[in-house]
Design a protein around this motif. Structure first.
Motif, mmCIF file in Angstrom:
data_model
loop_
_atom_site.group_PDB
_atom_site.id
_atom_site.type_symbol
_atom_site.label_atom_id
_atom_site.label_comp_id
_atom_site.label_asym_id
_atom_site.label_seq_id
_atom_site.Cartn_x
_atom_site.Cartn_y
_atom_site.Cartn_z
ATOM 1 N N UNK A 88 -11.668 0.193 -37.946
ATOM 2 C CA UNK A 88 -11.776 -0.772 -39.044
ATOM 3 C C UNK A 88 -11.525 -0.080 -40.381
ATOM 4 N N UNK A 89 -12.100 1.095 -40.566
ATOM 5 C CA UNK A 89 -11.917 1.821 -41.825
ATOM 6 C C UNK A 89 -10.456 2.230 -42.019
ATOM 7 N N UNK A 90 -9.819 2.669 -40.947
ATOM 8 C CA UNK A 90 -8.404 3.054 -41.041
ATOM 9 C C UNK A 90 -7.546 1.847 -41.424
ATOM 10 N N UNK A 91 -7.832 0.702 -40.816
ATOM 11 C CA UNK A 91 -7.060 -0.508 -41.130
ATOM 12 C C UNK A 91 -7.257 -0.905 -42.591
ATOM 13 N N UNK A 92 -8.509 -0.902 -43.047
ATOM 14 C CA UNK A 92 -8.776 -1.312 -44.423
ATOM 15 C C UNK A 92 -8.172 -0.341 -45.435
ATOM 16 N N UNK A 93 -8.165 0.948 -45.112
ATOM 17 C CA UNK A 93 -7.722 1.953 -46.070
ATOM 18 C C UNK A 93 -6.208 2.100 -46.115
ATOM 19 N N UNK A 94 -5.566 2.139 -44.956
ATOM 20 C CA UNK A 94 -4.154 2.503 -44.914
ATOM 21 C C UNK A 94 -3.222 1.340 -44.577
ATOM 22 N N UNK A 95 -3.776 0.238 -44.080
ATOM 23 C CA UNK A 95 -2.926 -0.913 -43.764
ATOM 24 C C UNK A 95 -3.003 -1.997 -44.829
ATOM 25 N N UNK A 103 -11.244 -4.659 -50.579
ATOM 26 C CA UNK A 103 -12.664 -4.862 -50.820
ATOM 27 C C UNK A 103 -13.132 -6.218 -50.310
ATOM 28 N N UNK A 104 -12.244 -7.220 -50.399
ATOM 29 C CA UNK A 104 -12.607 -8.540 -49.886
ATOM 30 C C UNK A 104 -12.827 -8.494 -48.376
ATOM 31 N N UNK A 105 -11.927 -7.828 -47.651
ATOM 32 C CA UNK A 105 -12.087 -7.716 -46.205
ATOM 33 C C UNK A 105 -13.287 -6.857 -45.838
ATOM 34 N N UNK A 106 -13.563 -5.847 -46.654
ATOM 35 C CA UNK A 106 -14.752 -5.033 -46.398
ATOM 36 C C UNK A 106 -16.020 -5.875 -46.560
ATOM 37 N N UNK A 107 -16.046 -6.729 -47.568
ATOM 38 C CA UNK A 107 -17.195 -7.612 -47.748
ATOM 39 C C UNK A 107 -17.323 -8.595 -46.592
ATOM 40 N N UNK A 108 -16.184 -9.030 -46.038
ATOM 41 C CA UNK A 108 -16.232 -9.907 -44.876
ATOM 42 C C UNK A 108 -16.926 -9.202 -43.706
#
Length: 287
Positions: A88-95, A103-108
């Motif tokens: 999940x972190x890799x997807x949010x950071x690099x994709x 940040x919106x997806x992280x809050x989700x």
């Protein structure tokens, strides 16, 4: 007006924290250690200095089995949450290139954790039961002929619930460490001919190791200190060290429970110390 030296000012600044640690951490631990050496019977417990509680604890097959099961739960939950958290972190950071969307997806990801742990735990029961949604769906699709019994009130349901409740504690530190990686380093490695796997192994993973270490500490301490989830989701058919202590406290065996607590703390400290030998979690907390 009195003046203080820099050393005195430093002591004054740290004094409130020292007092808090002494009152709420050191003193309770000292009391637990002291009580662990006391004797007890049906009539109560008696101040003494005996090793019987530790001898019974370390030689009991039941207690050893509880520690083995607790370590197994901790390892399985750690491994699964690590895979999920890193992915999940890799997807949010690099994709996700947009900072706003990232940040919106992280809050989700954090939205489910705004509700009570008890509610999210009990919510699995209608899905995992013999007449639950999962069994009904599999039977309707012709995948199985009869309901699966291992889904609920089993070690599977315990691990599943742990993963559901504690994954965020692995995602947050990994995402925090991964988001600090300079994209220019990755682009330079790619320009030099590095493959995606080489970038992951030689750049991303080493720079994320501190976040993984901090998340691992969270997961291990949370799982090994829990007794409620394993009791409910296993239908009291399984247990851990903490649930064993709960039964001892319920039976007024306070010295035995105190000895169990001391050994459990020692085991957790050893595991955390091993993790800290390979990572420096202070970098994640201070950067």
């Amino acid at each position: 007006m009195a003046s203080f030296s820099p050393r005195g000012i430093s002591w004054l600044q740290t004094a409130p924290l020292v007092v808090i640690l002494l009152v709420f951490l050191i003193a309770p631990l000292a009391v637990i250690v002291m009580v662990s050496f006391w004797d007890y019977s049906v009539g109560g417990m008696y101040p003494d200095f005996i090793w019987l509680n530790y001898e019974d604890l370390l030689t009991s097959p039941t207690t050893i089995a509880l520690y083995q099961r607790t370590l197994k739960f901790a390892f399985l939950v750690w491994m699964i949450t690590l895979i999920i958290g890193f992915t999940v972190s890799y997807f949010l950071t690099f994709c996700i290139r947009s900072t706003v969307w990232r940040m919106a997806l992280f809050l989700v990801c954090t939205v489910p954790f705004w509700t009570s742990n008890v509610i999210r735990m009990i919510a699995w029961i209608p899905f995992l039961g013999r007449n639950g949604a999962i069994n009904q769906g599999l039977m309707a699709g012709g995948v199985i002929d009869e309901p699966l019994d291992f889904l609920l009130f089993s070690e599977f349901s315990v691990v599943l619930t742990y993963v559901h409740l504690y994954t965020l504690f692995m995602i947050v530190p990994i995402f925090n460490a991964m988001s600090k990686i300079d994209f220019d380093i990755i682009e330079a490695a790619q320009d030099a001919g590095a493959t995606g796997f080489q970038v992951l192994r030689n750049i991303i993973l080493p720079l994320t190791l501190n976040g993984i270490g901090l998340g691992s500490i969270f997961i291990v301490t949370l799982v090994m200190g829990d007794f409620f989830i394993v009791r409910v989701m296993s239908g009291s058919q399984s247990g851990t060290v903490a649930s064993g202590m709960a039964y001892e406290i319920g039976g007024l065996q306070y010295p035995a429970a105190a000895a169990n607590a001391v050994v459990l703390v020692a085991v957790v400290v050893v595991i955390v110390s091993i993790i800290l030998r390979f990572v420096d979690v202070r970098k994640v907390l201070t950067e």
